[in-house]
Write a protein that holds these residues in place. Structure first.
Motif, PDB file in Angstrom:
ATOM      1  N   PRO A  74       0.829  -1.202   0.000  1.00  0.00           N
ATOM      2  CA  PRO A  74       0.000   0.000   0.000  1.00  0.00           C
ATOM      3  C   PRO A  74       0.862   1.250   0.000  1.00  0.00           C
ATOM      4  N   LYS A  75       0.358   2.293  -0.665  1.00  0.00           N
ATOM      5  CA  LYS A  75       1.158   3.497  -0.820  1.00  0.00           C
ATOM      6  C   LYS A  75       0.592   4.677  -0.050  1.00  0.00           C
ATOM      7  N   THR A  76      -0.696   4.728   0.152  1.00  0.00           N
ATOM      8  CA  THR A  76      -1.288   5.866   0.846  1.00  0.00           C
ATOM      9  C   THR A  76      -1.665   5.467   2.266  1.00  0.00           C
ATOM     10  N   ALA A  77      -1.896   6.479   3.074  1.00  0.00           N
ATOM     11  CA  ALA A  77      -2.293   6.219   4.465  1.00  0.00           C
ATOM     12  C   ALA A  77      -3.643   5.512   4.512  1.00  0.00           C
ATOM     13  N   LYS A  78      -4.522   5.843   3.577  1.00  0.00           N
ATOM     14  CA  LYS A  78      -5.839   5.202   3.543  1.00  0.00           C
ATOM     15  C   LYS A  78      -5.712   3.718   3.199  1.00  0.00           C
ATOM     16  N   GLN A  79      -4.817   3.397   2.276  1.00  0.00           N
ATOM     17  CA  GLN A  79      -4.591   1.999   1.921  1.00  0.00           C
ATOM     18  C   GLN A  79      -3.956   1.237   3.084  1.00  0.00           C
ATOM     19  N   LEU A  80      -3.036   1.882   3.797  1.00  0.00           N
ATOM     20  CA  LEU A  80      -2.433   1.247   4.961  1.00  0.00           C
ATOM     21  C   LEU A  80      -3.468   0.954   6.037  1.00  0.00           C
ATOM     22  N   ALA A  81      -4.358   1.921   6.291  1.00  0.00           N
ATOM     23  CA  ALA A  81      -5.406   1.725   7.293  1.00  0.00           C
ATOM     24  C   ALA A  81      -6.368   0.623   6.863  1.00  0.00           C
ATOM     25  N   ALA A  82      -6.703   0.574   5.568  1.00  0.00           N
ATOM     26  CA  ALA A  82      -7.609  -0.464   5.069  1.00  0.00           C
ATOM     27  C   ALA A  82      -6.982  -1.841   5.228  1.00  0.00           C
ATOM     28  N   ARG A  83      -5.697  -1.971   4.902  1.00  0.00           N
ATOM     29  CA  ARG A  83      -5.031  -3.263   5.039  1.00  0.00           C
ATOM     30  C   ARG A  83      -4.912  -3.669   6.511  1.00  0.00           C
ATOM     31  N   ARG A  84      -4.624  -2.715   7.371  1.00  0.00           N
ATOM     32  CA  ARG A  84      -4.521  -2.995   8.805  1.00  0.00           C
ATOM     33  C   ARG A  84      -5.865  -3.468   9.348  1.00  0.00           C
ATOM     34  N   ASN A  85      -6.955  -2.814   8.932  1.00  0.00           N
ATOM     35  CA  ASN A  85      -8.286  -3.235   9.379  1.00  0.00           C
ATOM     36  C   ASN A  85      -8.628  -4.631   8.864  1.00  0.00           C
ATOM     37  N   GLN A  86      -8.264  -4.917   7.607  1.00  0.00           N
ATOM     38  CA  GLN A  86      -8.500  -6.253   7.050  1.00  0.00           C
ATOM     39  C   GLN A  86      -7.787  -7.311   7.877  1.00  0.00           C
ATOM     40  N   GLU A  87      -6.536  -7.049   8.226  1.00  0.00           N
ATOM     41  CA  GLU A  87      -5.756  -8.013   8.995  1.00  0.00           C
ATOM     42  C   GLU A  87      -6.314  -8.188  10.401  1.00  0.00           C
ATOM     43  N   ARG A  88      -6.761  -7.099  11.015  1.00  0.00           N
ATOM     44  CA  ARG A  88      -7.336  -7.189  12.363  1.00  0.00           C
ATOM     45  C   ARG A  88      -8.595  -8.042  12.372  1.00  0.00           C
ATOM     46  N   VAL A  89      -9.486  -7.772  11.415  1.00  0.00           N
ATOM     47  CA  VAL A  89     -10.758  -8.513  11.377  1.00  0.00           C
ATOM     48  C   VAL A  89     -10.511  -9.978  11.041  1.00  0.00           C
ATOM     49  N   LYS A  90      -9.613 -10.230  10.101  1.00  0.00           N
ATOM     50  CA  LYS A  90      -9.331 -11.618   9.730  1.00  0.00           C
ATOM     51  C   LYS A  90      -8.758 -12.384  10.917  1.00  0.00           C
ATOM     52  N   SER A  91      -7.865 -11.756  11.675  1.00  0.00           N
ATOM     53  CA  SER A  91      -7.297 -12.455  12.836  1.00  0.00           C
ATOM     54  C   SER A  91      -8.354 -12.682  13.914  1.00  0.00           C
ATOM     55  N   ILE A  92      -9.268 -11.733  14.101  1.00  0.00           N
ATOM     56  CA  ILE A  92     -10.344 -11.917  15.082  1.00  0.00           C
ATOM     57  C   ILE A  92     -11.247 -13.073  14.668  1.00  0.00           C
ATOM     58  N   LEU A  93     -11.595 -13.124  13.391  1.00  0.00           N
ATOM     59  CA  LEU A  93     -12.463 -14.209  12.917  1.00  0.00           C
ATOM     60  C   LEU A  93     -11.767 -15.560  13.018  1.00  0.00           C
ATOM     61  N   LEU A  94     -10.477 -15.602  12.721  1.00  0.00           N
ATOM     62  CA  LEU A  94      -9.751 -16.867  12.826  1.00  0.00           C
ATOM     63  C   LEU A  94      -9.621 -17.314  14.274  1.00  0.00           C
ATOM     64  N   LEU A  95      -9.559 -16.370  15.212  1.00  0.00           N
ATOM     65  CA  LEU A  95      -9.517 -16.735  16.625  1.00  0.00           C
ATOM     66  C   LEU A  95     -10.841 -17.323  17.103  1.00  0.00           C
ATOM     67  N   ALA A  96     -11.932 -16.995  16.425  1.00  0.00           N
ATOM     68  CA  ALA A  96     -13.248 -17.462  16.830  1.00  0.00           C
ATOM     69  C   ALA A  96     -13.581 -18.851  16.290  1.00  0.00           C
ATOM     70  N   ILE A  97     -12.718 -19.387  15.453  1.00  0.00           N
ATOM     71  CA  ILE A  97     -12.954 -20.702  14.857  1.00  0.00           C
ATOM     72  C   ILE A  97     -12.246 -21.764  15.690  1.00  0.00           C
ATOM     73  N   PRO A  98     -12.916 -22.873  16.014  1.00  0.00           N
ATOM     74  CA  PRO A  98     -12.252 -23.946  16.760  1.00  0.00           C
ATOM     75  C   PRO A  98     -11.050 -24.500  15.991  1.00  0.00           C
ATOM     76  N   ASP A  99     -10.084 -25.043  16.718  1.00  0.00           N
ATOM     77  CA  ASP A  99      -8.825 -25.486  16.125  1.00  0.00           C
ATOM     78  C   ASP A  99      -9.003 -26.549  15.046  1.00  0.00           C
ATOM     79  N   GLU A 100      -9.967 -27.434  15.211  1.00  0.00           N
ATOM     80  CA  GLU A 100     -10.113 -28.513  14.234  1.00  0.00           C
ATOM     81  C   GLU A 100     -10.599 -28.020  12.866  1.00  0.00           C
ATOM     82  N   TYR A 101     -11.175 -26.831  12.797  1.00  0.00           N
ATOM     83  CA  TYR A 101     -11.644 -26.280  11.523  1.00  0.00           C
ATOM     84  C   TYR A 101     -10.733 -25.184  10.989  1.00  0.00           C
TER      85      TYR A 101
END
Length: 131
Positions: A67-94
């Protein structure tokens, strides 16, 4: 004197709701509340998908461009945060089945299809419970 009137901020801790088979509806409500409690913009990432459209990569590399702009950096950071939260909510076997999903919107849909079931199975469960 005005500083003494303001109460100190309270810290609330919420536990990430873990999804279970057949409990998608309740989990999705709790997860939405959890994500909105952290930051309401994170829920918008799930609903709207990518906030910033990145250009298609050119050349032989398959990695998305940096990402080159601050807006793109913030968007990527938010994507990574949400993805990690969702992956934490999934049981280990799945977890292995969902790890390679690219963005958060498709991850949410994959979780819904895996744990939510379809309309026919919900009707069958209702009929079994009636009898």
């Amino acid at each position: 004197m005005a500083e003494q009137d303001i109460p100190p901020p309270t810290i609330t801790a919420m536990k990430i709701p873990i999804i279970r088979k057949g409990e998608y509806d309740i989990w999705s409500m709790r997860m939405r509340q959890y994500i909105c409690h952290i930051d309401h913009n994170l829920w918008d990432v799930i609903v709207n998908g990518d906030l910033e459209e990145e250009p298609a990569p050119t050349g032989e590399t398959s990695a998305p461009p940096a990402p080159k702009t601050a807006k793109q950096l913030a968007a990527r950071r938010n994507q990574e945060r949400v993805k990690s939260i969702l992956l934490l909510a999934i049981p280990d076997e799945y977890l292995l089945k969902f790890h390679n999903v690219a963005d958060t919107k498709s991850l949410w849909e994959a979780i819904k299809s895996r744990f939510g079931g379809n309309e026919e199975s919900k009707k069958m469960q209702k009929n079994v419970l009636k009898h």
